[in-house]
Design an enzyme around this catalytic site. Structure first.
Site, PDB file in Angstrom:
ATOM      1  N   HIS A   8       0.861  -1.192   0.000  1.00  0.00           N
ATOM      2  CA  HIS A   8       0.000   0.000   0.000  1.00  0.00           C
ATOM      3  C   HIS A   8       0.889   1.230   0.000  1.00  0.00           C
ATOM      4  CE1 HIS A   8      -3.438  -2.549   0.630  1.00  0.00           C
ATOM      5  NE2 HIS A   8      -2.776  -3.143   1.601  1.00  0.00           N
ATOM      6  N   ALA A   9       0.841   1.954  -1.097  1.00  0.00           N
ATOM      7  CA  ALA A   9       1.672   3.165  -1.177  1.00  0.00           C
ATOM      8  C   ALA A   9       1.143   4.197  -0.183  1.00  0.00           C
ATOM      9  CB  ALA A   9       1.620   3.713  -2.597  1.00  0.00           C
TER      10      ALA A   9
ATOM     11  N   CYS B 256       8.629   0.018  15.294  1.00  0.00           N
ATOM     12  CA  CYS B 256       9.494  -1.115  14.936  1.00  0.00           C
ATOM     13  C   CYS B 256      10.290  -0.919  13.643  1.00  0.00           C
ATOM     14  CB  CYS B 256       8.664  -2.386  14.825  1.00  0.00           C
ATOM     15  SG  CYS B 256       8.015  -2.898  16.420  1.00  0.00           S
TER      16      CYS B 256
HETATM   17  N1  LIG Z   1       5.253  -2.495  19.603  1.00  0.00           N
HETATM   18  C1  LIG Z   1       5.223  -3.463  18.702  1.00  0.00           C
HETATM   19  O1  LIG Z   1       4.356  -3.516  17.828  1.00  0.00           O
HETATM   20  C2  LIG Z   1       6.269  -4.555  18.716  1.00  0.00           C
HETATM   21  C3  LIG Z   1       6.093  -5.702  17.941  1.00  0.00           C
HETATM   22  C4  LIG Z   1       7.050  -6.700  17.977  1.00  0.00           C
HETATM   23  C5  LIG Z   1       8.189  -6.538  18.759  1.00  0.00           C
HETATM   24  N2  LIG Z   1       8.358  -5.403  19.491  1.00  0.00           N
HETATM   25  C6  LIG Z   1       9.549  -5.294  20.322  1.00  0.00           C
HETATM   26  O2  LIG Z   1       9.181  -5.568  21.677  1.00  0.00           O
HETATM   27  C7  LIG Z   1       9.945  -4.758  22.580  1.00  0.00           C
HETATM   28  C8  LIG Z   1       9.013  -3.947  23.444  1.00  0.00           C
HETATM   29  O3  LIG Z   1       8.323  -3.042  22.620  1.00  0.00           O
HETATM   30  P1  LIG Z   1       7.048  -2.223  23.166  1.00  0.00           P
HETATM   31  O4  LIG Z   1       6.494  -1.488  22.019  1.00  0.00           O
HETATM   32  O5  LIG Z   1       6.176  -3.150  23.948  1.00  0.00           O
HETATM   33  O6  LIG Z   1       7.788  -1.215  24.196  1.00  0.00           O
HETATM   34  P2  LIG Z   1       7.137  -0.192  25.195  1.00  0.00           P
HETATM   35  O7  LIG Z   1       8.045   0.976  25.234  1.00  0.00           O
HETATM   36  O8  LIG Z   1       5.690  -0.005  24.907  1.00  0.00           O
HETATM   37  O9  LIG Z   1       7.217  -0.954  26.624  1.00  0.00           O
HETATM   38  C9  LIG Z   1       8.385  -1.241  27.305  1.00  0.00           C
HETATM   39  C10 LIG Z   1       8.055  -1.308  28.802  1.00  0.00           C
HETATM   40  O10 LIG Z   1       9.194  -1.825  29.499  1.00  0.00           O
HETATM   41  C11 LIG Z   1       9.271  -1.166  30.757  1.00  0.00           C
HETATM   42  N3  LIG Z   1      10.627  -1.371  31.305  1.00  0.00           N
HETATM   43  C12 LIG Z   1      11.800  -0.840  30.877  1.00  0.00           C
HETATM   44  N4  LIG Z   1      12.827  -1.314  31.648  1.00  0.00           N
HETATM   45  C13 LIG Z   1      12.287  -2.171  32.550  1.00  0.00           C
HETATM   46  C14 LIG Z   1      12.809  -2.999  33.582  1.00  0.00           C
HETATM   47  N5  LIG Z   1      14.136  -3.045  33.858  1.00  0.00           N
HETATM   48  N6  LIG Z   1      11.969  -3.746  34.312  1.00  0.00           N
HETATM   49  C15 LIG Z   1      10.640  -3.712  34.072  1.00  0.00           C
HETATM   50  N7  LIG Z   1      10.072  -2.958  33.101  1.00  0.00           N
HETATM   51  C16 LIG Z   1      10.886  -2.203  32.350  1.00  0.00           C
HETATM   52  C17 LIG Z   1       8.906   0.272  30.416  1.00  0.00           C
HETATM   53  O11 LIG Z   1       8.511   0.986  31.572  1.00  0.00           O
HETATM   54  C18 LIG Z   1       7.749   0.052  29.424  1.00  0.00           C
HETATM   55  O12 LIG Z   1       6.514  -0.005  30.089  1.00  0.00           O
HETATM   56  C19 LIG Z   1      10.873  -3.924  21.681  1.00  0.00           C
HETATM   57  O13 LIG Z   1      12.102  -4.584  21.570  1.00  0.00           O
HETATM   58  C20 LIG Z   1      10.162  -3.907  20.349  1.00  0.00           C
HETATM   59  O14 LIG Z   1      11.046  -3.739  19.271  1.00  0.00           O
HETATM   60  C21 LIG Z   1       7.415  -4.423  19.501  1.00  0.00           C
END
Ligand SMILES: NC(=O)c1ccc[n+]([C@@H]2O[C@H](COP(=O)([O-])OP(=O)(O)OC[C@H]3O[C@@H](n4cnc5c(N)ncnc54)[C@H](O)[C@@H]3O)[C@@H](O)[C@H]2O)c1
Length: 451
Positions: free
Chosen positions: A259-260, A268
């Site tokens: 989808h353009a 991500c």
């Molecule tokens: N958001 C997406 O759609 C998605 C999809 C697939 C993979 N990911 C991957 O998953 C991971 C998380 O992404 P997200 O979007 O859920 O992040 P996010 O920022 O929404 O949530 C991260 C949470 O971790 C908490 N946190 C940080 N350090 C901590 C610690 N030491 N102990 C406890 N809690 C702690 C933060 O307070 C925050 O609530 C990333 O690596 C991301 O690339 C995300």
């Protein structure tokens, strides 16, 4: 089974809630005490369709709980999932692993205090560069005896907006686990998905880590490819919607992610492409396609502001622009790397007043885009506006009353960066219409030099 999930963001909270739905006893841990307090009150810190019902049902059933205390949460846990953020590190684009390593240290210290005969699989669910699993293992080994744990990689492929469905019915589950014991625990945890014949892929840890980045980089490449084809369509008078359909019907290509639009954003793709490029550079491997994808996409987001300005006749100074949609995609409140963050400041810098509405993203947007006038709903946004820009394809923007748009807008010109509408229906409604990769319909205004 019992697990702990560290980090209750988009991935941790959804994964924790879904595992509890599988019948696993889940404790979600977060250092953000305000977030935990909200979850304990039954309030969702994020917008994700269906999440509040799922969390409420499993909390009431006693299978899902929330805490800021890590040690009791992992006492006796079969697995601990690390699901903290891995944002781009400032300056070099490498994934910032400080949250992952901090969580690993805390987990290691807590595991060292638990039962002497305990065994826990420490799983990275966060998207982490190749080699991170080994580093997590060495952090754990520094504080905790070797036989008390194994490390595994279980990258998450869910999409915000359909996260629960994606977790419950994934295309595949990838598990990087190298001991039989760890594989057995992971297999048991995912048993409900195995029973519905979800493909389960067991690999070494490095391969699992790389699968996640390769998947995201490929999808980002597909989007960038069709975006460049859209630019070509505009130059030669072709229709990108039909080109995408025509190639997507080829089973080798597939219709999804063709989808353009204004360029990919979100939490991500941008950061994961950058991190993969870093990994490749450090490994002295050539990943020029992904490098180029990052450059082309960054430039595209910036260029969308120029497209809007050109459609407005070359200047937006003194004009009022109504914008519908601010989040990087529909059905989420996530504003991370959203195209709106690149486009709207450029419009205000060029002298425009921007009025905007988003169904879920305005709370976050107000912090990031303070110069925008926020409105309560779509038509209010268009009051006293000259033109309308459609920036995110929320369903409620797909069936707008075109006659009413024509009455509200001064010009009336609609710039649709998501190709939600058909040029012919806009023309029939008397609206000038500029979209992506399709010939513009400029009604009374006549053709501009270049859009
Ligand atoms: N958001 C997406 O759609 C998605 C999809 C697939 C993979 N990911 C991957 O998953 C991971 C998380 O992404 P997200 O979007 O859920 O992040 P996010 O920022 O929404 O949530 C991260 C949470 O971790 C908490 N946190 C940080 N350090 C901590 C610690 N030491 N102990 C406890 N809690 C702690 C933060 O307070 C925050 O609530 C990333 O690596 C991301 O690339 C995300």
């Amino acid at each position: 089974m019992r697990i702990a999930v560290i980090g209750t963001g988009y991935v941790g909270l959804v994964s924790g809630a879904c595992f509890s739905e599988f019948g696993v006893s889940v404790t979600c841990v977060d250092t953000d005490r305000a977030k935990i307090a909200r979850l304990q009150r039954g309030e969702m810190p994020i917008y994700e369709p269906g999440l509040d019902e799922l969390v409420a049902a499993n909390t009431n059933a006693g299978r899902l709980s929330f805490t800021s205390e890590l040690a009791p949460a992992i006492e006796g846990a079969d697995a601990v999932f690390i699901a903290v953020g891995t944002p781009s590190r400032r300056g070099d684009g490498h994934a910032d692993l400080s949250y992952v390593f901090a969580a690993a240290e805390e987990v290691g210290r807590a595991l060292a205090e638990t039962r002497a005969d305990g065994y826990t699989v420490v799983v990275t669910k966060s998207t982490v560069p190749v080699g991170t699993g080994r580093e997590v293992a060495s952090i754990l080994r520094r504080v905790c005896r070797r036989e008390r744990f194994d490390v595994a990689s279980n990258p998450e492929f869910l999409r915000e907006g359909s996260a629960i469905e994606d977790f419950m019915h994934p295309d595949r589950v990838v598990i990087g686990a190298e001991s039989d014991r760890a594989q057995t625990v992971m297999r048991q945890l995912y048993r409900p998905l195995y029973l519905i014949e979800t493909p389960m892929m067991f690999t070494d840890i490095e391969t699992a880590e790389l699968i996640k980045y390769a998947a995201n980089a490929f999808l980002a490449t597909k989007i960038t490819f069709i975006n460049e084809i859209a630019d070509l369509c505009e130059k030669v008078g072709a229709d990108v919607q039909d080109v995408a359909k025509g190639i997507g019907l080829d089973g080798r290509i597939g219709r999804k992610f063709l989808h353009a639009g204004p360029g990919f954003g979100g939490s991500c793709f941008p950061k994961d492409c950058r991190a993969l490029v870093r990994t490749a550079r450090e490994a002295r491997a050539n990943l020029s396609i992904v490098e180029r994808v990052v450059q082309v996409n960054d430039a595209r987001k910036a260029r969308m502001a120029e497209k809007i300005i050109a459609a407005c006749g070359g200047s937006v100074a003194g004009k009022t622009i109504a914008v519908l949609g601010l989040t990087f995609k529909p059905n989420t409140d996530d504003m991370r790397d959203a195209p709106s963050l690149e486009i709207l400041p450029r419009l205000t810098a060029a002298g425009a007043t921007v009025r905007a509405f988003d169904p879920e993203g305005m709370g976050e947007a107000e912090k990031l885009l303070p110069e925008i006038v926020y409105c309560g709903e779509a038509y209010e946004t268009m009051k006293s506006a000259d033109v309308l820009v459609l920036l995110t394809e929320w369903n409620e923007f797909r069936a707008l009353d075109l006659a009413r748009i024509g009455q509200l807008l001064a010009e009336p010109l609609v710039i649709d960066l998501r190709n939600i509408y058909q040029p012919a229906e806009m023309a029939a409604a008397g609206l000038s219409y500029v979209s992506i990769g399709r010939p513009p319909y400029l009604g009374r205004a006549g053709a501009p030099a270049s859009i």
